[in-house]
Design a protein around this motif. Structure first.
Motif, PDB file in Angstrom:
ATOM      1  N   CYS A 102       0.749  -1.319   0.029  1.00  0.00           N
ATOM      2  CA  CYS A 102      -0.211  -0.075  -0.172  1.00  0.00           C
ATOM      3  C   CYS A 102       0.822   1.208  -0.002  1.00  0.00           C
ATOM      4  O   CYS A 102       1.160   1.883   0.978  1.00  0.00           O
ATOM      5  CB  CYS A 102      -1.056  -0.087   1.184  1.00  0.00           C
ATOM      6  N   THR A 103       1.129   1.810  -1.240  1.00  0.00           N
ATOM      7  CA  THR A 103       2.074   2.954  -1.479  1.00  0.00           C
ATOM      8  C   THR A 103       0.990   4.077  -1.773  1.00  0.00           C
ATOM      9  O   THR A 103      -0.168   3.581  -2.339  1.00  0.00           O
ATOM     10  CB  THR A 103       3.104   2.753  -2.269  1.00  0.00           C
ATOM     11  N   GLN A 104       1.307   5.319  -1.947  1.00  0.00           N
ATOM     12  CA  GLN A 104       0.470   6.229  -2.462  1.00  0.00           C
ATOM     13  C   GLN A 104       0.592   6.060  -3.983  1.00  0.00           C
ATOM     14  O   GLN A 104       1.207   5.515  -4.348  1.00  0.00           O
ATOM     15  CB  GLN A 104       1.120   7.521  -2.244  1.00  0.00           C
ATOM     16  N   GLY A 105      -0.658   6.447  -4.556  1.00  0.00           N
ATOM     17  CA  GLY A 105      -1.026   6.349  -5.892  1.00  0.00           C
ATOM     18  C   GLY A 105       0.016   7.330  -6.815  1.00  0.00           C
ATOM     19  O   GLY A 105       0.556   8.132  -6.292  1.00  0.00           O
ATOM     20  N   PHE A 106       0.294   6.590  -7.786  1.00  0.00           N
ATOM     21  CA  PHE A 106       0.954   7.286  -8.992  1.00  0.00           C
ATOM     22  C   PHE A 106       0.067   7.933 -10.147  1.00  0.00           C
ATOM     23  O   PHE A 106      -1.002   7.404 -10.047  1.00  0.00           O
ATOM     24  CB  PHE A 106       1.972   6.378  -9.556  1.00  0.00           C
ATOM     25  N   THR A 107       0.514   8.898 -10.833  1.00  0.00           N
ATOM     26  CA  THR A 107      -0.155   9.422 -11.937  1.00  0.00           C
ATOM     27  C   THR A 107       0.258   9.811 -13.220  1.00  0.00           C
ATOM     28  O   THR A 107       1.684  10.548 -13.291  1.00  0.00           O
ATOM     29  CB  THR A 107      -0.800  10.978 -11.371  1.00  0.00           C
ATOM     30  N   ARG A 166       4.705   9.452  -6.087  1.00  0.00           N
ATOM     31  CA  ARG A 166       4.426   9.892  -4.713  1.00  0.00           C
ATOM     32  C   ARG A 166       5.308   9.222  -3.729  1.00  0.00           C
ATOM     33  O   ARG A 166       5.767   9.926  -2.484  1.00  0.00           O
ATOM     34  CB  ARG A 166       3.108  10.104  -4.084  1.00  0.00           C
ATOM     35  N   GLU A 167       5.646   8.094  -3.900  1.00  0.00           N
ATOM     36  CA  GLU A 167       6.316   7.288  -2.837  1.00  0.00           C
ATOM     37  C   GLU A 167       7.201   6.051  -3.403  1.00  0.00           C
ATOM     38  O   GLU A 167       6.363   5.498  -4.402  1.00  0.00           O
ATOM     39  CB  GLU A 167       5.243   6.787  -1.804  1.00  0.00           C
ATOM     40  N   GLY A 168       8.513   5.955  -2.959  1.00  0.00           N
ATOM     41  CA  GLY A 168       9.157   4.842  -3.534  1.00  0.00           C
ATOM     42  C   GLY A 168       9.701   4.061  -2.262  1.00  0.00           C
ATOM     43  O   GLY A 168       9.158   4.109  -1.165  1.00  0.00           O
ATOM     44  N   ARG A 169      10.855   3.233  -2.466  1.00  0.00           N
ATOM     45  CA  ARG A 169      11.530   2.607  -1.389  1.00  0.00           C
ATOM     46  C   ARG A 169      12.160   3.794  -0.470  1.00  0.00           C
ATOM     47  O   ARG A 169      12.739   4.889  -0.977  1.00  0.00           O
ATOM     48  CB  ARG A 169      12.503   1.575  -1.987  1.00  0.00           C
ATOM     49  N   ARG A 170      12.056   3.287   0.862  1.00  0.00           N
ATOM     50  CA  ARG A 170      12.478   4.346   1.735  1.00  0.00           C
ATOM     51  C   ARG A 170      13.633   3.802   2.417  1.00  0.00           C
ATOM     52  O   ARG A 170      13.137   2.567   3.146  1.00  0.00           O
ATOM     53  CB  ARG A 170      11.353   5.027   2.756  1.00  0.00           C
ATOM     54  N   ILE A 171      14.745   4.118   2.420  1.00  0.00           N
ATOM     55  CA  ILE A 171      15.865   3.462   3.369  1.00  0.00           C
ATOM     56  C   ILE A 171      15.648   3.472   4.625  1.00  0.00           C
ATOM     57  O   ILE A 171      14.784   4.394   5.384  1.00  0.00           O
ATOM     58  CB  ILE A 171      17.338   4.058   3.009  1.00  0.00           C
ATOM     59  N   ILE A 172      16.249   2.526   5.453  1.00  0.00           N
ATOM     60  CA  ILE A 172      16.339   2.551   6.961  1.00  0.00           C
ATOM     61  C   ILE A 172      17.426   2.875   7.421  1.00  0.00           C
ATOM     62  O   ILE A 172      18.737   2.371   6.952  1.00  0.00           O
ATOM     63  CB  ILE A 172      16.120   1.139   7.447  1.00  0.00           C
ATOM     64  N   GLY A 173      17.978   4.267   7.989  1.00  0.00           N
ATOM     65  CA  GLY A 173      18.939   4.669   8.509  1.00  0.00           C
ATOM     66  C   GLY A 173      19.896   3.635   9.207  1.00  0.00           C
ATOM     67  O   GLY A 173      19.234   2.648   9.700  1.00  0.00           O
ATOM     68  N   ARG A 174      21.176   4.137   9.629  1.00  0.00           N
ATOM     69  CA  ARG A 174      21.886   3.495  10.296  1.00  0.00           C
ATOM     70  C   ARG A 174      21.560   3.703  12.102  1.00  0.00           C
ATOM     71  O   ARG A 174      20.852   4.342  12.309  1.00  0.00           O
ATOM     72  CB  ARG A 174      23.369   3.667  10.328  1.00  0.00           C
ATOM     73  N   PRO A 175      21.717   2.497  12.781  1.00  0.00           N
ATOM     74  CA  PRO A 175      21.316   2.404  14.106  1.00  0.00           C
ATOM     75  C   PRO A 175      21.907   3.897  14.586  1.00  0.00           C
ATOM     76  O   PRO A 175      22.968   4.160  14.589  1.00  0.00           O
ATOM     77  CB  PRO A 175      22.092   1.395  14.828  1.00  0.00           C
ATOM     78  N   SER A 176      21.077   4.569  15.339  1.00  0.00           N
ATOM     79  CA  SER A 176      21.561   5.676  16.047  1.00  0.00           C
ATOM     80  C   SER A 176      20.762   5.795  17.392  1.00  0.00           C
ATOM     81  O   SER A 176      19.892   5.046  18.035  1.00  0.00           O
ATOM     82  CB  SER A 176      20.883   6.907  15.061  1.00  0.00           C
ATOM     83  N   TRP A 177      21.212   6.959  18.236  1.00  0.00           N
ATOM     84  CA  TRP A 177      20.825   7.087  19.521  1.00  0.00           C
ATOM     85  C   TRP A 177      19.401   7.036  19.716  1.00  0.00           C
ATOM     86  O   TRP A 177      18.758   8.124  18.813  1.00  0.00           O
ATOM     87  CB  TRP A 177      21.414   7.913  20.557  1.00  0.00           C
TER      88      TRP A 177
END
Length: 673
Positions: A271-276, A450-461
């Motif tokens: 379920c990502t946002q729609g494309f146009t 409107r939306e694609g793959r979104r990285i998960i950043g590195r572990p952080s405090w």
């Protein structure tokens, strides 16, 4: 005029069969032949949208050698190849002109070209203009930046990244292989057919009856001071992060104290946002013959004006009107003022219950998950084919053509009932290579994503599982609402309130301050590693509940709009741009580490530019200092001297890292609208 209409009708009636006639005979990747070109680069930018342009702009001003690839032949993404040449901006930021320097230059060049910032006289934005002019302005900006900074630009239009070579330790991208295409001998020009009929061919090493290919290998341009280079992923869907197989998310995140408005307890990657697929239509003096596409009945049950206050054709036409040579009389509907359309006016269409296509299941999702990429062989060497479902692209194209016919000839409305929609035959779909979209078929060269793959950043405090920017970091929502008290567990609700407590967070955590006495902060999260800014509402175009999206009676995924609403002015954290595993990969644009809800605000034009300006500056700084970007933030929350040097450079260059008066003591952001 009649010849244009005839051509439009031919395309409308023939698009359903084109895939059978013109699809490449083989879509399987063949082993690459020896590269035709080897190009030395300091910064490789995959994706020529606004974030990629901003990355190149700042890199060139810093004197770097830049290699920029773009799947279409137009620079600019949203404002050109995707056709959404209506700048999404918030009033306060626009009035104060508080943007990155390159974005300000873009706005000023638009105004200079037309003699006005809004040649379309649209009402959705302060600036609506012709997409092709967006490309031309941006291309000249890069040429001027190259000359001013004494950098070097290698621009590769009609080019996709096919493969990357990663070092044995898995930390460095050593080279990248791209495919540039051009029409084969006796084949039609590029942009003759919609994207779904050429995209698989463009990712194939093998020449076809439609396309000839040039294989390009990008390698680092080394110097005695540095043997490093940087790859920046500013593609629309996060192609390089998928190829590099770094951790990322797709779609809906599970409900949590950081994402309390999520529509799912478990998450949903489909379920990502729609494309146009946008298109341009022109108002005419006389009625035009409108031919119904054969597939129109399939999509007609979807279309709607959506709300009674929007149920007016002229209102919808002028919403994103991109050209208006003659100003019509003022009109008003639903509390909105606009000038009445006149013959010759051109409107770009981008409508939620219109040409938005909104799949949301594993059967029809557009952007493949990692599991789907594995099962289709796209993560195998030479197997990458763009990471999208071609059939869904094709249906999105049909949906857009059908929506045009609904606008001019339809008399149904899926949400508002009978006697609402009336035919409007005095219009024509603009097609041809000199048309606003620059395509033979009339649709945008690439869909607005409107939306694609979104990285998960590195572990952080504070985020040991990987850094992300979440809903609670930006939303103005009232979390004292009874919904959150009932939906979240007591422990989760207390965590939510502690997160929002600002200076009183410690008292909440220790139990000294009861949850019902907490005064929520009235600002966004302040990031010590902020490298850019953005401001826009959390704006949703939700996926549909069932497959196919256009099915009669289908509804939006329940709960998806709960997170929508206003946001405070927000920041772009450097940690959101640094992926796990790969040290010389930087991420810009819509693929930075945000949640599904936060991404609905981190996707508009000025944000894309700010993230790209940050990416270009970070890459240049890291090259000069001979360090990796993660080294700028790996000791946070302790003081990072080089990080502060970087932020100072950004601010001095006119690329703000914070809004005016940003401070933990300043809670006065209600006036920023």
């Amino acid at each position: 005029m009649k010849s244009k209409q005839k051509k439009a009708n031919q395309i409308l009636t023939g698009v359903a069969t084109l895939s059978m006639v013109f699809s490449p005979s083989s879509v399987l990747a063949n082993p690459p032949r020896n590269p035709d070109k080897i190009i030395n680069c300091e910064v490789v930018i995959a994706g020529g949208g606004l974030s990629g342009i901003a990355t190149a702009y700042e890199s060139l001003l810093a004197g770097n050698t830049v290699c920029l690839t773009e799947i279409t032949d137009w620079l600019g993404g949203q404002i050109s190849a995707q056709g959404t040449s209506a700048l999404d901006e918030r009033p306060t930021q626009r009035i104060k002109r508080f943007y990155s320097r390159g974005y300000l230059e873009l706005r000023d060049r638009i105004a200079k070209k037309y003699g006005t910032i809004n040649p379309g006289d649209c009402w959705v934005s302060d600036s609506c203009f012709l997409p092709g002019d967006g490309h031309g302005i941006l291309y000249q900006m890069l040429q001027d930046a190259q000359n001013k900074g004494r950098g070097k630009l290698h621009f590769f239009p009609n080019t996709v990244v096919k493969d990357i070579e990663i070092s044995q330790n898995g930390k460095i991208i050593n080279s990248a292989i791209a495919i540039q295409h051009r029409p084969a001998k006796n084949a039609p020009p590029l942009n003759t057919f919609p994207l779904s009929q050429t995209i698989e061919d463009s990712y194939s090493y093998k020449n076809s009856s439609q396309l000839d290919k040039t294989i390009i290998r990008f390698v680092p341009k080394t110097s005695p001071k540095s043997k490093q280079w940087y790859i920046v992923d500013t593609t629309e869907t996060g192609e390089i992060i998928a190829l590099a197989d770094v951790p990322y998310r797709l779609g809906v995140d599970p409900i949590s104290y950081l994402e309390p408005s999520s529509s799912s307890t478990t998450g949903d990657p489909y379920c990502t946002q729609g494309f146009t697929y946008t298109f341009a239509m022109e108002a005419t003096k006389e009625p035009q013959n409108q031919t119904m596409p054969a597939f129109y009945p399939q999509y007609a049950p979807y279309f709607s004006y959506e709300l009674p206050r929007l149920a007016n054709f002229d209102l919808v036409f002028t919403y994103r009107r991109i050209w208006s040579p003659q100003t019509g009389p003022w009109s008003r509907f639903g509390g909105i003022n606009f000038t009445t359309p006149t013959p010759g006016d051109i409107s770009m269409q981008n409508w939620t219950w219109g040409n938005d296509y909104r799949p949301g299941t594993a059967q029809d999702n557009l952007i493949y998950t990692r599991q789907q990429l594995q099962s289709t062989g796209q993560l195998n060497p030479g197997g990458w084919m763009g990471g999208m479902r071609t059939e869904t692209l094709r249906k999105g194209e049909e949906n857009a053509f059908a929506y045009y016919y609904w606008l001019v000839a339809g008399n149904t409305d899926s949400l508002l009932g009978e006697n609402i929609k009336q035919p409007q035959p005095n219009h024509i779909l603009l097609t041809g290579f000199n048309s606003p979209m620059g395509t033979g078929h009339g649709l945008s060269k690439y869909p607005y994503m409107r939306e694609g793959r979104r990285i998960i950043g590195r572990p952080s405090w504070g985020q040991p599982q990987g850094f992300s920017i979440w809903e609670v970091d930006i939303s103005r929502r009232n979390y004292n609402d009874e919904y959150y008290r009932k939906t979240l567990s007591p422990a989760m609700y207390r965590q939510l309130k502690a997160t929002l407590a600002g200076l009183e967070a410690t008292s909440v955590i220790t139990g000294k301050l009861p949850s019902d006495r907490i005064v929520n902060r009235s600002r966004s999260t302040i990031f010590p590693d902020a490298v850019g800014i953005g401001h826009y509402a959390i704006d949703f175009h939700p996926c549909m509940d069932k497959s196919p999206p256009e099915a009669p009676g289908n509804i939006e995924r329940p709960g998806e709009r709960r997170g929508a609403g206003y946001a405070y002015p927000f920041q772009i954290a450097l940690r959101a741009m640094i992926p796990q595993k790969i040290d010389n990969l930087i991420v810009g644009g819509k693929s930075i580490a945000t949640s599904h809800i936060a991404a609905a605000a981190y996707r508009v034009h000025s944000f894309e530019w700010s993230s790209g300006a940050a990416a270009g500056t970070v890459a240049s700084f890291a090259l000069r200092k001979n360090i990796f970007p993660y080294e700028l933030v790996d000791n946070l929350p302790r003081f990072e001297p080089k990080l502060q040097m970087l932020r100072k450079i950004l601010d001095q260059n006119g690329n703000p890292t914070a809004f005016p008066d940003t401070s933990i003591f300043n809670q006065s952001w209600e006036d920023w609208r």
